[in-house]
Design an enzyme around this catalytic site. Structure first.
Site, mmCIF file in Angstrom:
data_model
loop_
_atom_site.group_PDB
_atom_site.id
_atom_site.type_symbol
_atom_site.label_atom_id
_atom_site.label_comp_id
_atom_site.label_asym_id
_atom_site.label_seq_id
_atom_site.Cartn_x
_atom_site.Cartn_y
_atom_site.Cartn_z
ATOM 1 N N THR A 286 0.823 -1.212 0.000
ATOM 2 C CA THR A 286 0.000 0.000 0.000
ATOM 3 C C THR A 286 0.860 1.266 0.000
ATOM 4 O O THR A 286 0.397 2.321 -0.427
ATOM 5 C CB THR A 286 -0.905 0.034 1.255
ATOM 6 O OG1 THR A 286 -0.102 -0.290 2.387
ATOM 7 C CG2 THR A 286 -2.048 -0.958 1.139
ATOM 8 N N ASP A 287 2.125 1.168 0.472
ATOM 9 C CA ASP A 287 2.883 2.424 0.694
ATOM 10 C C ASP A 287 3.183 3.170 -0.601
ATOM 11 O O ASP A 287 3.141 4.397 -0.632
ATOM 12 C CB ASP A 287 4.149 2.206 1.541
ATOM 13 C CG ASP A 287 5.217 1.335 0.909
ATOM 14 O OD1 ASP A 287 4.922 0.645 -0.094
ATOM 15 O OD2 ASP A 287 6.353 1.332 1.424
ATOM 16 N N GLY B 18 12.415 -9.997 3.507
ATOM 17 C CA GLY B 18 11.205 -9.215 3.776
ATOM 18 C C GLY B 18 11.252 -8.434 5.078
ATOM 19 O O GLY B 18 10.216 -8.006 5.582
ATOM 20 N N SER C 115 16.120 -5.241 5.055
ATOM 21 C CA SER C 115 17.583 -5.200 5.214
ATOM 22 C C SER C 115 18.185 -4.011 4.464
ATOM 23 O O SER C 115 19.134 -3.381 4.951
ATOM 24 C CB SER C 115 18.217 -6.512 4.732
ATOM 25 O OG SER C 115 17.851 -6.776 3.398
ATOM 26 N N SER C 116 17.628 -3.668 3.302
ATOM 27 C CA SER C 116 18.191 -2.558 2.514
ATOM 28 C C SER C 116 17.979 -1.226 3.213
ATOM 29 O O SER C 116 18.895 -0.392 3.289
ATOM 30 C CB SER C 116 17.534 -2.465 1.142
ATOM 31 O OG SER C 116 17.650 -3.667 0.480
ATOM 32 N N ASP D 71 9.522 1.375 5.010
ATOM 33 C CA ASP D 71 10.660 0.810 5.744
ATOM 34 C C ASP D 71 11.543 1.885 6.367
ATOM 35 O O ASP D 71 11.777 1.874 7.578
ATOM 36 C CB ASP D 71 11.490 -0.108 4.832
ATOM 37 C CG ASP D 71 10.664 -1.247 4.264
ATOM 38 O OD1 ASP D 71 9.532 -1.447 4.742
ATOM 39 O OD2 ASP D 71 11.129 -1.940 3.351
HETATM 40 C C1 GLA Z 1 9.165 -3.711 0.372
HETATM 41 C C2 GLA Z 1 9.318 -2.211 0.116
HETATM 42 C C3 GLA Z 1 8.277 -1.429 0.928
HETATM 43 C C4 GLA Z 1 6.862 -1.965 0.715
HETATM 44 C C5 GLA Z 1 6.838 -3.476 0.898
HETATM 45 C C6 GLA Z 1 5.497 -4.090 0.565
HETATM 46 O O1 GLA Z 1 9.509 -4.013 1.679
HETATM 47 O O2 GLA Z 1 10.602 -1.787 0.457
HETATM 48 O O3 GLA Z 1 8.347 -0.063 0.576
HETATM 49 O O4 GLA Z 1 6.372 -1.592 -0.541
HETATM 50 O O5 GLA Z 1 7.830 -4.127 0.109
HETATM 51 O O6 GLA Z 1 4.509 -3.614 1.433
#
Ligand code: GLA
Length: 379
Positions: free
Chosen positions: A38-39, A138, A141-142, A186
């Site tokens: 959604t972001d 998921g 880490s980045s 993130d």
């Molecule tokens: C990755 C992206 C986030 C977000 C998620 C899915 O983690 O870095 O910005 O889009 O996927 O919700």
């Protein structure tokens, strides 16, 4: 949770460069409770920092040869990749081109360029990167690396960034200098969140609300052991599909649409399914915030599972190993479970009653030999 020795210490720099670092900085990782994909559609997310961390140790070095040639030398070691690498880049960034090479130094060069653009004077330096955030699982880490680098380099070169500015700068490192078109969730969680609370974020206004997590419940993060495949390709493709759908519906972003009343009958598949997921997921995030505030963890668990089903069927970012693990979490007694982060492999997050945790972990271990449960990440 215990961070393995060395992950937040300052001994890697000393071991590799036989010297002490001037600056040590770190950033946590994150787990998204609900709000998948959604972001970047300017929607809502509910996520929390997780006590796995990336640490950078840094020192500036005198390098007269590079300086007289108008260059900066960066020498680095990473425990994630186990390699020692060096790169020399022009002191003045050429903003019309990238120094992208496809290795982890791209993040470092990105952080340098962003700090220079913000006004910092950067000279040659050395760094050691360490940590325990699994890559491609998921758990951000980045973003953890980008935020740790901006904090460390910011301190070393007297240009500290915080809050929203830190988050947006970290996002630019990934987008511009690494080439992954990620959202703001993130870095914002890592820049602003605390381990005690979850953060509810409106990614359009960037308004944030801390939401307390009841210590009688825990968020468990389980690595499926399946490494992400096609994640970047799949992620960028989903972004593209959402943009195409927004254009077809005559809006700038899917956030402008009207929740469950929106007529999607003119949208061709799979765009209709993608939009259906985003609209319903935004509603679920808002319901999840209310459920958390009311202490209704049964409801939160149901919403998390609905989120997973929608990510699987409408958004198509799950894989069989994640679906299986979600089912195992539920049959072992979790109130809810869903894939974490972008999907395509990696981790699952499950909501578990704390008093049940021990027995629950034992059941998961007996059902799935590949699954690795991280130490409890909510208190
Ligand atoms: C990755 C992206 C986030 C977000 C998620 C899915 O983690 O870095 O910005 O889009 O996927 O919700």
């Amino acid at each position: 949770m215990t961070v393995p020795s060395g992950a937040t210490g300052s001994d890697y720099y000393a071991q590799v460069f036989s010297d002490s670092p001037t600056v040590v900085a770190s950033a946590l990782s994150r787990v998204d409770i609900i709000g998948g994909h959604t972001d970047y559609n300017q929607g809502f997310v509910l996520a929390a920092p997780m006590p796995l961390a990336t640490t950078v140790e840094l020192s500036a070095v005198q390098d007269d040869v590079e300086r007289s040639n108008g260059r900066i030398r960066i020498e680095g070691f990473s425990t994630m990749t186990g390699d020692r690498v060096a790169r020399s880049v022009p002191s003045s960034p050429d903003l019309s081109s990238h120094d992208r090479r496809g290795d982890w130094l791209d993040y470092v060069v990105g952080a340098v360029r962003e700090l220079q653009t913000a006004g910092a004077t950067v000279t040659s330096f050395r760094l050691a990167v360490s940590g325990n955030v699994p890559i491609g699982a998921g758990l951000a880490s980045s973003a953890s690396l980008s935020v740790a680098l901006l904090r460390g380099l910011g301190q070393l070169f007297s240009h500290m960034l915080e809050g929203e500015i830190l988050a947006k700068t970290a996002q630019r490192i990934e987008r511009i200098h690494v080439g992954v078109n990620c959202g703001i969730m993130d870095p914002l969680i890592l820049a602003d969140g605390s381990l005690e609370n979850a953060l509810y974020i409106d990614t359009l206004s960037l308004e944030r609300h801390a939401v307390r997590l009841d210590p009688d419940y825990s968020l468990e993060v389980i690595d499926s052991g399946e490494r992400r495949r096609l994640a970047e390709v799949g992620y960028n493709l989903r972004r593209d599909e959402c943009q195409r759908a927004a254009r077809a519906l005559g809006v700038n972003s899917l956030r402008e649409l009207k929740g469950d009343e929106q007529d999607l009958s003119d949208l061709p598949p799979p765009l209709d399914r993608r939009v259906r997921h985003i609209l319903n997921e935004n509603l679920r995030v808002q319901q999840a915030r209310r459920a958390l505030e009311a202490g209704n963890y049964q409801m939160l668990g149901r919403l998390m599972h609905d989120s997973h089903l929608s990510l699987r069927d409408h958004y198509e970012v799950s894989v069989p190993a994640l679906d299986r693990l979600v089912d195992e979490c539920l049959s072992s007694g979790a109130l809810g479970a869903r894939l974490a982060g972008a999907g395509f492999g990696g981790c699952v997050v499950a909501l578990v009653e704390r008093s049940e945790r021990g027995a629950w972990c034992a059941r998961i271990a007996s059902l799935n030999a590949k699954a690795h449960i991280f130490d409890s990440c909510s208190n």
